[in-house]
Scaffold this motif. Sequence first.
Motif, mmCIF file in Angstrom:
data_model
loop_
_atom_site.group_PDB
_atom_site.id
_atom_site.type_symbol
_atom_site.label_atom_id
_atom_site.label_comp_id
_atom_site.label_asym_id
_atom_site.label_seq_id
_atom_site.Cartn_x
_atom_site.Cartn_y
_atom_site.Cartn_z
ATOM 1 N N ASP A 146 0.814 -1.211 0.000
ATOM 2 C CA ASP A 146 0.000 0.000 0.000
ATOM 3 C C ASP A 146 0.847 1.260 0.000
ATOM 4 O OD1 ASP A 146 -2.537 -1.432 0.259
ATOM 5 O OD2 ASP A 146 -1.840 -1.896 2.293
ATOM 6 N N LEU A 147 2.092 1.149 0.459
ATOM 7 C CA LEU A 147 2.956 2.316 0.618
ATOM 8 C C LEU A 147 3.981 2.467 -0.506
ATOM 9 C CD1 LEU A 147 3.693 1.874 4.435
ATOM 10 C CD2 LEU A 147 2.210 3.621 3.429
ATOM 11 N N VAL A 148 4.491 1.362 -0.993
ATOM 12 C CA VAL A 148 5.612 1.392 -1.936
ATOM 13 C C VAL A 148 5.109 1.418 -3.375
ATOM 14 C CG1 VAL A 148 7.672 0.176 -2.737
ATOM 15 C CG2 VAL A 148 7.105 0.195 -0.304
ATOM 16 N N ASP A 161 -0.595 10.183 0.635
ATOM 17 C CA ASP A 161 -2.054 10.031 0.499
ATOM 18 C C ASP A 161 -2.641 9.216 1.649
ATOM 19 O OD1 ASP A 161 -2.011 11.487 -1.837
ATOM 20 O OD2 ASP A 161 -2.061 9.737 -3.170
ATOM 21 N N LEU A 162 -1.933 8.159 2.058
ATOM 22 C CA LEU A 162 -2.428 7.332 3.156
ATOM 23 C C LEU A 162 -2.349 8.072 4.489
ATOM 24 C CD1 LEU A 162 -0.979 3.881 2.075
ATOM 25 C CD2 LEU A 162 -3.395 4.477 2.328
ATOM 26 N N VAL A 163 -1.293 8.861 4.672
ATOM 27 C CA VAL A 163 -1.196 9.680 5.880
ATOM 28 C C VAL A 163 -2.359 10.661 5.930
ATOM 29 C CG1 VAL A 163 0.135 11.487 7.036
ATOM 30 C CG2 VAL A 163 1.295 9.452 6.165
ATOM 31 N N ALA A 198 6.228 12.966 7.765
ATOM 32 C CA ALA A 198 4.816 13.197 8.086
ATOM 33 C C ALA A 198 4.601 13.316 9.589
ATOM 34 C CB ALA A 198 3.959 12.077 7.512
ATOM 35 N N MET A 199 5.393 12.582 10.365
ATOM 36 C CA MET A 199 5.274 12.661 11.820
ATOM 37 C C MET A 199 5.610 14.049 12.321
ATOM 38 S SD MET A 199 7.017 8.959 12.563
ATOM 39 C CE MET A 199 7.027 9.013 14.357
ATOM 40 N N GLU A 200 6.494 14.757 11.613
ATOM 41 C CA GLU A 200 6.840 16.130 11.979
ATOM 42 C C GLU A 200 5.829 17.125 11.398
ATOM 43 O OE1 GLU A 200 9.108 17.178 14.035
ATOM 44 O OE2 GLU A 200 9.782 15.127 14.451
ATOM 45 N N VAL A 207 -1.663 9.243 14.821
ATOM 46 C CA VAL A 207 -0.751 8.370 15.556
ATOM 47 C C VAL A 207 -0.308 7.260 14.617
ATOM 48 C CG1 VAL A 207 -0.562 6.670 17.421
ATOM 49 C CG2 VAL A 207 -1.665 8.877 17.847
ATOM 50 N N LEU A 208 1.002 7.040 14.558
ATOM 51 C CA LEU A 208 1.568 6.002 13.700
ATOM 52 C C LEU A 208 1.945 4.799 14.557
ATOM 53 C CD1 LEU A 208 2.657 5.046 10.944
ATOM 54 C CD2 LEU A 208 4.814 6.189 11.501
#
Length: 336
Positions: A146-148, A161-163, A198-200, A207-208
Amino acid sequence: MNGHAASGAKESRPARQINVVLRHHETYGLGASAPALVEPVEPAVAPLKAAVAPPATDPYLEIQKEMDHMVGMEGVKSLIYEIYALLLISQMRTEAGLSGGAQVYHMIFKGNPGTGKTTIARIVAKLFQKMGLLSKGHLIEVERADLVGEYIGHTAQKTRDLVKKALGGVLFVDEAYSLARGGEKDFGKEAIDTLVKAMEDHRSQFVLILAGYPLEIEHFMLTNPGLPSRFPIQIDFPDYTVDQLIQIAELMSKDRDYNLMPQTIFKLRTHLMQEKTATLYSFSNARYVRNLIEKAIRHQAVRLLGQYSSVSPGRQELMSIRPEDMRWDGKGKPDG
């Protein structure tokens, strides 16, 4: 997968000091009956203003009710309560004019398949929503595919997009270590870098949670120097014991209005002992048991149709899972 089972209702919260998430010199568990927190004062001194009382409707009660029906996982349950306590005390500190402190809630879930990681991720999302930390409390569950992406730049866009979809909730990356398996030229590292950014960029907006096998996750954390410090909460999900797996099997059956006969339980226990030893690193715990129960129900249906061709079986027969219904050789025939 979920390893749901009634392990006995518990009327009180875990009587355990808050010592994993809270890192002060003295921290104490919040008792279930404590209506408010009040500063201790000497008798001769005028009382100070009391801190804000907990909400009349305790948001933890629903969370606790869900976890009470899960077999084992006592350490996991205690840590979820610690997170709740931290959130509640932070709210009280803010109401009292004190610094609430900037907390990071990104997590690492370490455990083999079928140990309840996805179920707990959903509970965490719900808890954060009820406590006001997340606006939606939904769970977006993804894996490497889903990410790569397939070309340069594609991975970063897919990950962003998923974030974006996860904002206000939890992004749960299963088998996260697979993102670092392809070497320097693999696009998986681009996904990692995009998640870290994205966390920043979206601090406190989602929450990841990264999940996977314990050893692989430990190795994964070494692939990016910035990863360990970004995940202050790490939760271990131990394998279930054979006794716990039997308890899960009985409750899965009961939920479907089936009963495992004593001889069936004996047969299942013997098989689980052998299977856990033979597949030490790939045994799928509650997921494996669920699959066995579902297969046994199908085999029971075929057996009953053969035995009762012209009449309906009695209620007890319709509920009973017999030893011959419990099969695992993959050939549709009883083993042995």
